[in-house]
Design an enzyme around this catalytic site. Structure first.
Site, PDB file in Angstrom:
ATOM      1  N   LYS A  70     -18.363  -5.650   7.603  1.00 58.59           N
ATOM      2  CA  LYS A  70     -17.129  -6.423   7.428  1.00 58.59           C
ATOM      3  C   LYS A  70     -16.332  -6.415   8.731  1.00 58.59           C
ATOM      4  CE  LYS A  70     -13.234  -6.778   4.219  1.00 58.59           C
ATOM      5  NZ  LYS A  70     -12.550  -6.077   3.132  1.00 58.59           N
ATOM      6  N   ARG A  88      -1.377  -6.173  -8.343  1.00 57.54           N
ATOM      7  CA  ARG A  88      -0.186  -6.975  -8.028  1.00 57.54           C
ATOM      8  C   ARG A  88       0.037  -8.051  -9.079  1.00 57.54           C
ATOM      9  NH1 ARG A  88      -2.587  -7.985  -2.206  1.00 57.54           N
ATOM     10  NH2 ARG A  88      -4.296  -8.219  -3.674  1.00 57.54           N
ATOM     11  N   HIS A 100       0.839  -1.208   0.000  1.00 53.49           N
ATOM     12  CA  HIS A 100       0.000   0.000   0.000  1.00 53.49           C
ATOM     13  C   HIS A 100       0.878   1.264   0.000  1.00 53.49           C
ATOM     14  CE1 HIS A 100      -3.176  -2.552   2.283  1.00 53.49           C
ATOM     15  NE2 HIS A 100      -3.629  -2.384   1.057  1.00 53.49           N
ATOM     16  N   SER A 114      -2.958  -7.792   2.822  1.00 52.64           N
ATOM     17  CA  SER A 114      -3.351  -7.655   4.236  1.00 52.64           C
ATOM     18  C   SER A 114      -3.824  -8.997   4.760  1.00 52.64           C
ATOM     19  CB  SER A 114      -4.476  -6.621   4.377  1.00 52.64           C
ATOM     20  OG  SER A 114      -4.046  -5.363   3.951  1.00 52.64           O
TER      21      SER A 114
HETATM   22  O1  PNS Z   1      -8.883  -2.798   0.018  1.00 58.70           O
HETATM   23  P1  PNS Z   1     -10.141  -3.323  -0.596  1.00 58.70           P
HETATM   24  O2  PNS Z   1     -10.981  -4.010   0.461  1.00 58.70           O
HETATM   25  O3  PNS Z   1      -9.877  -4.194  -1.798  1.00 58.70           O
HETATM   26  O4  PNS Z   1     -10.981  -2.055  -1.115  1.00 58.70           O
HETATM   27  C1  PNS Z   1     -12.233  -2.211  -1.713  1.00 58.70           C
HETATM   28  C2  PNS Z   1     -12.950  -0.849  -1.880  1.00 58.70           C
HETATM   29  C3  PNS Z   1     -12.998  -0.097  -0.554  1.00 58.70           C
HETATM   30  C4  PNS Z   1     -12.199  -0.010  -2.881  1.00 58.70           C
HETATM   31  C5  PNS Z   1     -14.374  -1.148  -2.421  1.00 58.70           C
HETATM   32  O5  PNS Z   1     -14.975  -2.105  -1.618  1.00 58.70           O
HETATM   33  C6  PNS Z   1     -15.259   0.101  -2.456  1.00 58.70           C
HETATM   34  O6  PNS Z   1     -15.030   1.008  -3.215  1.00 58.70           O
HETATM   35  N1  PNS Z   1     -16.320   0.124  -1.604  1.00 58.70           N
HETATM   36  C7  PNS Z   1     -17.220   1.241  -1.485  1.00 58.70           C
HETATM   37  C8  PNS Z   1     -18.622   0.890  -1.959  1.00 58.70           C
HETATM   38  C9  PNS Z   1     -18.728   1.057  -3.465  1.00 58.70           C
HETATM   39  O7  PNS Z   1     -18.500   2.113  -4.016  1.00 58.70           O
HETATM   40  N2  PNS Z   1     -19.098  -0.046  -4.136  1.00 58.70           N
HETATM   41  C10 PNS Z   1     -19.172  -0.118  -5.564  1.00 58.70           C
HETATM   42  C11 PNS Z   1     -17.782  -0.360  -6.146  1.00 58.70           C
HETATM   43  S1  PNS Z   1     -17.870  -1.011  -7.728  1.00 58.70           S
END
Ligand code: PNS
Length: 169
Positions: free
Chosen positions: A42, A90, A18, A128
């Site tokens: 979550k 990645r 990150h 993570s």
């Molecule tokens: O680190 P992560 O868990 O892979 O991040 C995922 C994240 C936070 C980028 C994604 O879950 C997100 O954007 N959530 C917010 C809700 C949202 O906008 N959902 C539609 C996305 S297509």
């Protein structure tokens, strides 16, 4: 006009992968907002306040701000007047999920572009999830996460093991 990007994620916990992406994006944008998703459904290991503090402490750049958000990412991006969402890739295995999200976000909000950055090959295997698993089983995660995160993981699982020993006695 300030060029601002959002780097969203769970950051549970922050890894050196990150950090690598944060540093790369700070070179491309005037301001990068590291945005931690508040997701009550979550189960997270580190409370969001701890995650926010760790990132703020570890990231030294004055171009980087740390914030939290809930709801749709694109709504947050517009509210922040950001033009881009940064995601790190990645390996090919990340691609499908990331493509789906990027296309959905574009459909929801065409004014915000998703930009993918390749993480350094040194961290291409670091996530993570795996870091938590390795630490929980007593393995070393040195060099994969900032020292403060490593210390917190060790402490958390030491306490956990102590509690288990206590119960089994
Ligand atoms: O680190 P992560 O868990 O892979 O991040 C995922 C994240 C936070 C980028 C994604 O879950 C997100 O954007 N959530 C917010 C809700 C949202 O906008 N959902 C539609 C996305 S297509």
């Amino acid at each position: 006009m300030i060029r601002r990007a959002i780097y969203p994620g769970s950051f549970d916990p922050l890894t050196n992968g990150h950090l690598d992406i944060i540093e790369r994006s700070a070179r491309l944008f005037d301001e990068v907002v590291v945005a931690i998703l508040l997701n009550p459904s979550k189960q997270s290991m580190f409370p969001v306040g701890d995650r926010q503090r760790i990132i703020t402490d570890v990231v030294a750049s004055d171009r980087v701000r740390v914030d939290t958000f809930h709801g749709l990412l694109v709504h947050y991006a517009i509210e922040q007047e950001a033009t881009a969402i940064i995601r790190g890739i990645r390996a090919v295995s990340d691609y499908e999920y990331e493509l789906q999200m990027a296309l959905m976000n574009r459909r929801l909000e065409p004014r915000v572009e998703t930009i993918f950055l390749m993480s350094s090959e040194a961290y291409s295997f670091v996530s993570s999830r795996l870091v938590k698993e390795v630490a929980s089983l007593g393995g070393s995660v040195g060099g994969m996460v900032p020292a403060i995160v490593e210390a917190q993981l060790v402490e958390r699982f030491r306490r956990h093991t102590d509690q288990e020993d206590e119960t089994n006695r």
